[in-house]
Design a protein around this motif. Structure first.
Motif, mmCIF file in Angstrom:
data_model
loop_
_atom_site.group_PDB
_atom_site.id
_atom_site.type_symbol
_atom_site.label_atom_id
_atom_site.label_comp_id
_atom_site.label_asym_id
_atom_site.label_seq_id
_atom_site.Cartn_x
_atom_site.Cartn_y
_atom_site.Cartn_z
ATOM 1 N N LEU A 151 0.882 -1.382 0.204
ATOM 2 C CA LEU A 151 0.009 -0.097 -0.073
ATOM 3 C C LEU A 151 0.845 1.264 0.020
ATOM 4 C CD1 LEU A 151 -2.929 1.124 0.341
ATOM 5 C CD2 LEU A 151 -2.494 1.177 2.843
ATOM 6 N N THR A 152 0.638 2.141 -1.052
ATOM 7 C CA THR A 152 1.255 3.388 -0.994
ATOM 8 C C THR A 152 0.380 4.472 -1.011
ATOM 9 O OG1 THR A 152 3.068 2.180 -2.504
ATOM 10 C CG2 THR A 152 3.169 4.614 -2.295
ATOM 11 N N VAL A 153 0.555 5.541 -0.067
ATOM 12 C CA VAL A 153 -0.244 6.648 -0.105
ATOM 13 C C VAL A 153 0.492 8.023 -0.422
ATOM 14 C CG1 VAL A 153 -1.775 8.051 1.298
ATOM 15 C CG2 VAL A 153 -1.879 5.648 1.869
ATOM 16 N N ARG A 154 0.154 8.728 -1.149
ATOM 17 C CA ARG A 154 0.545 10.091 -1.388
ATOM 18 C C ARG A 154 -0.306 11.270 -1.269
ATOM 19 N NH1 ARG A 154 3.643 8.321 -6.873
ATOM 20 N NH2 ARG A 154 5.401 6.984 -6.015
ATOM 21 N N CYS A 155 -0.113 12.158 -0.468
ATOM 22 C CA CYS A 155 -0.763 13.394 -0.536
ATOM 23 C C CYS A 155 -0.216 14.769 -1.006
ATOM 24 C CB CYS A 155 -1.168 13.461 1.018
ATOM 25 S SG CYS A 155 -1.864 12.028 2.117
ATOM 26 N N ALA A 156 -0.956 15.335 -1.356
ATOM 27 C CA ALA A 156 -0.509 16.679 -2.091
ATOM 28 C C ALA A 156 -1.324 17.684 -1.521
ATOM 29 C CB ALA A 156 -0.691 16.488 -3.570
ATOM 30 N N PRO A 157 -0.977 18.826 -1.209
ATOM 31 C CA PRO A 157 0.244 19.593 -1.394
ATOM 32 C C PRO A 157 1.318 19.243 -0.338
ATOM 33 C CG PRO A 157 -1.282 21.195 -0.577
ATOM 34 C CD PRO A 157 -2.074 20.015 -0.948
ATOM 35 N N ASP A 158 0.836 18.916 0.753
ATOM 36 C CA ASP A 158 1.594 18.577 1.969
ATOM 37 C C ASP A 158 1.430 16.846 2.117
ATOM 38 O OD1 ASP A 158 2.931 18.180 4.237
ATOM 39 O OD2 ASP A 158 1.513 19.194 5.592
ATOM 40 N N PRO A 159 2.910 16.239 2.156
ATOM 41 C CA PRO A 159 2.908 14.931 1.917
ATOM 42 C C PRO A 159 2.545 14.119 3.408
ATOM 43 C CG PRO A 159 4.726 15.656 0.846
ATOM 44 C CD PRO A 159 4.121 16.907 1.455
ATOM 45 N N GLN A 160 2.663 15.067 4.367
ATOM 46 C CA GLN A 160 2.489 14.441 5.754
ATOM 47 C C GLN A 160 1.129 14.852 6.428
ATOM 48 O OE1 GLN A 160 4.626 12.761 7.260
ATOM 49 N NE2 GLN A 160 5.942 13.238 5.560
ATOM 50 N N HIS A 161 0.236 15.705 5.550
ATOM 51 C CA HIS A 161 -1.095 15.868 5.922
ATOM 52 C C HIS A 161 -2.041 15.662 4.558
ATOM 53 C CE1 HIS A 161 -3.245 19.041 8.399
ATOM 54 N NE2 HIS A 161 -4.396 18.206 7.792
ATOM 55 N N CYS A 162 -2.700 14.452 4.849
ATOM 56 C CA CYS A 162 -3.531 14.219 3.839
ATOM 57 C C CYS A 162 -4.959 15.079 3.830
ATOM 58 C CB CYS A 162 -3.963 12.731 3.844
ATOM 59 S SG CYS A 162 -2.553 11.621 3.558
ATOM 60 N N THR A 163 -5.369 15.435 5.008
ATOM 61 C CA THR A 163 -6.591 15.966 4.990
ATOM 62 C C THR A 163 -6.510 17.601 4.590
ATOM 63 O OG1 THR A 163 -6.444 16.401 7.445
ATOM 64 C CG2 THR A 163 -7.557 14.463 6.743
ATOM 65 N N ALA A 164 -5.686 18.112 4.086
ATOM 66 C CA ALA A 164 -5.416 19.407 3.622
ATOM 67 C C ALA A 164 -6.538 19.848 2.565
ATOM 68 C CB ALA A 164 -4.058 19.881 3.235
ATOM 69 N N PRO A 165 -7.366 20.967 3.147
ATOM 70 C CA PRO A 165 -8.425 21.381 2.063
ATOM 71 C C PRO A 165 -7.744 21.533 0.535
ATOM 72 C CG PRO A 165 -8.640 22.734 4.001
ATOM 73 C CD PRO A 165 -7.387 21.931 4.210
ATOM 74 N N ARG A 166 -8.816 21.237 -0.239
ATOM 75 C CA ARG A 166 -8.156 21.165 -1.705
ATOM 76 C C ARG A 166 -7.314 20.559 -2.227
ATOM 77 N NH1 ARG A 166 -9.772 27.113 -4.109
ATOM 78 N NH2 ARG A 166 -11.890 27.066 -3.742
ATOM 79 N N GLY A 167 -6.721 19.539 -1.329
ATOM 80 C CA GLY A 167 -5.556 18.641 -1.469
ATOM 81 C C GLY A 167 -6.081 17.405 -2.238
ATOM 82 N N SER A 168 -5.220 16.379 -2.542
ATOM 83 C CA SER A 168 -5.591 15.337 -3.235
ATOM 84 C C SER A 168 -4.853 14.092 -2.454
ATOM 85 C CB SER A 168 -5.253 15.380 -4.727
ATOM 86 O OG SER A 168 -3.879 15.482 -4.711
ATOM 87 N N VAL A 169 -5.565 13.071 -2.419
ATOM 88 C CA VAL A 169 -4.880 12.048 -1.812
ATOM 89 C C VAL A 169 -4.854 10.748 -3.041
ATOM 90 C CG1 VAL A 169 -5.301 9.876 -0.277
ATOM 91 C CG2 VAL A 169 -6.109 12.273 0.418
ATOM 92 N N PHE A 225 -13.880 22.515 1.866
ATOM 93 C CA PHE A 225 -14.596 22.700 3.242
ATOM 94 C C PHE A 225 -14.181 21.855 4.257
ATOM 95 C CE2 PHE A 225 -17.782 23.951 -0.010
ATOM 96 C CZ PHE A 225 -17.737 25.371 0.015
ATOM 97 N N ALA A 226 -13.029 20.996 3.891
ATOM 98 C CA ALA A 226 -12.698 19.954 5.026
ATOM 99 C C ALA A 226 -12.197 20.850 6.394
ATOM 100 C CB ALA A 226 -11.695 19.229 4.166
ATOM 101 N N ALA A 227 -11.791 21.853 6.218
ATOM 102 C CA ALA A 227 -11.330 22.737 7.399
ATOM 103 C C ALA A 227 -12.438 23.046 8.328
ATOM 104 C CB ALA A 227 -10.294 23.941 7.004
#
Length: 150
Positions: free
Chosen positions: A89-107, A145-147
């Motif tokens: 299993l590989t998980v990549r988060c953008a824009p912050d790789p350490q924070h997957c729940t950043a608004p307007r980000g992608s997982v 609106f995640a925040a």
């Protein structure tokens, strides 16, 4: 009533049909079993990737999201009777790789399953000679609106 030309090959058609039937039927059955195993691994990988990405994108915190993604992957694998040791299993988060729940980000989640070929002894290595790798990828956007949910 006796035949006019006695043949030495009388009754050999049944033997020929039996031998040819076995020679053609065994590979066909193995092919069906192999395709079924690969299709099951593909369904498991696709379901695990999709649900893990969705769980991470909808979570209130990163820790909760990773925990629920792990549970989603375990359930998807159990549904298809896939050994969890054969999964990567590989998980990549953008824009912050350490924070997957950043608004307007992608997982992005990638799940790689080493599908075991039927009727072969289990290999010592997950990507060994008795397996075929199957990979699935899913990308989920985090709501803007995640925040506000926190």
């Amino acid at each position: 009533m006796p035949r006019s030309s006695p043949s030495r090959e009388q009754g050999s058609a049944a033997v020929e049909v039996l031998v040819l039937g076995v020679l053609l039927l065994v590979p066909l059955v193995y092919l069906v079993l192999t395709v079924g195993a690969l299709q099951g691994a593909a369904f498991a990988a696709e379901g695990a990737a999709r649900q893990a990405a969705r769980s991470l994108a909808l979570a209130l915190s990163d820790e909760e999201g990773r925990r629920s993604a792990g549970n989603a992957v375990a359930v998807a694998l159990a549904d298809w009777r896939i050994d969890p040791a054969a999964v990567q299993l590989t998980v990549r988060c953008a824009p912050d790789p350490q924070h997957c729940t950043a608004p307007r980000g992608s997982v992005e989640v990638r799940v790689r399953v080493a599908a075991a070929l039927p009727l072969l002894p289990p290999a010592l290595v997950p990507d060994g000679p008795g397996t075929v790798p199957v990979e699935a990828r899913a990308v989920q956007r985090v709501s803007m609106f995640a925040a506000s949910r926190r």
